[in-house]
Motif scaffolding. Structure first.
Motif: not given
Ligand code: CIR
Length: 338
Positions: A187-193, A243-250
């Motif tokens: 229930g965030e911006e999409d039904q499922l993340r 729908g894929k978002r891929q990240s790192i915290l740098g």
């Protein structure tokens, strides 16, 4: 356009009309909006994802483990917070901007049935008052502190004005695997993340973890909304495609001048096809160390495997620029953005 469609079009545009700082400014309210309002959404999708000509979405989860290893870029990148997520919406439901309270609760309950049966050990935590898995504000904040749970959506004007945040906190929650590497937002911006977070240095590991989770959900029989051209249907057109978002915290203290010049990092990232966000997600700030969430921008017209490859290639360049900025690199950086 019928009067009813005019009203829907206004709903789609509302996030942008109400927020001058919008970068995209639209949210689909139903899967069919992408066809009915294609005159507007098609050019927007192609521009955002930098697609020239016609492209149909393809999928490919064949992503190597042991190749995109961050310590190859810098030996200090031994333990990095790596994240990958896919956005999904389920066939037969409205998208979050136009769900009413009853539909949000019905959707949450449908997902609880999936969690009870889909075979990956974990626990569901609900924000819905009265839900059998309800958690207190304090417990919710603890999950936010660990960067697991999403923020109170009513604090984001983009989400409130578009209806995405309506009926908060009903129908909202998070499932977390026992080992805390896999999670699913409801229930965030999409039904499922559908999300995987791994502390380590191999980008392929996080993809493997995410794909295992996604496959587990698919086996439960849920059918995701899919568009014949744009791939997976998402509320925000920036997520269409994979729908894929891929990240790192740098950490980029040199480029950002100890977090005082976020714009510099955002501009550099953009020139490399990446997006730099603060650690609290879209529209959040970076800290004094210039900690940023870096991800490739494009999700449509690229496969899941290409998203990872683009992150890897972009990070090589970005860390090189960070190194140059630390060596008094204004001189070198002068020529990057043209
Ligand atoms: C904007 O236009 O700035 C917001 N609607 C957010 C756009 C970025 N996409 C996203 O958060 N999924």
């Amino acid at each position: 356009m019928s009067e009813e469609d005019q009203q829907h079009f206004l709903d789609v545009m509302m996030g942008g009309l109400a927020n001058d700082d919008s970068s995209v400014g639209v949210y689909a309210t139903r899967p069919e909006d992408y066809d009915i309002f294609s005159f507007y959404l098609e050019p927007l999708i192609r521009e955002y994802h930098k697609i020239e000509g016609s492209t149909k979405q393809e999928h490919d989860w064949n992503i190597p483990v042991g190749e995109y290893v961050l310590t190859k870029i810098d030996p200090r990148l031994e333990k990095v917070s790596m994240r990958a997520r896919v956005a999904r919406n389920v066939k037969g439901f409205n998208l979050p901007p136009s769900m009413d309270k009853a539909e949000r609760i019905k959707f949450e309950n449908k997902m609880v049935e999936v969690f009870d049966s889909f075979g990956i050990p974990g626990k569901y935590h609900s924000l819905t008052p009265g839900h059998k898995n309800f958690i207190s504000d304090k417990e919710a904040d603890e999950l936010r502190h660990k960067h697991f749970l999403f923020n109170d959506m009513t604090t984001d004007n983009h989400l409130t004005s578009s209806g995405v945040a309506s009926d908060w906190p009903f129908g909202r929650g998070i499932w977390i695997s026992t080992d805390e590497t896999k999670m699913i937002w409801i229930g965030e911006e999409d039904q499922l993340r559908i999300i995987s977070i791994v502390q380590g240095n191999d980008l392929g590991q996080v993809d493997k973890s995410l794909h295992d989770l996604l496959t587990g959900i698919e086996k439960s029989g849920l059918q995701f909304a899919e568009h014949q051209t744009y791939g997976v249907v998402t509320t925000c057109p920036t997520n269409m495609g994979t729908g894929k978002r891929q990240s790192i915290l740098g950490k980029f203290p040199n480029i950002t001048k100890q977090g005082t010049d976020e714009k510099k990092l955002k501009d550099l990232a953009r020139s490399l096809g990446l997006q730099a966000r603060g650690i609290g997600g879209e529209h959040s700030n970076m800290d004094k160390e210039g900690t940023a969430d870096i991800s490739p921008s494009a999700r449509f017209g690229v496969t899941e495997a290409i998203v990872t490859k683009r992150l890897w290639e972009g990070l090589i360049k970005l860390y090189d620029l960070e190194k140059q900025a630390g060596e008094g690199g204004e001189r070198q950086n002068c020529c990057i953005i043209q």
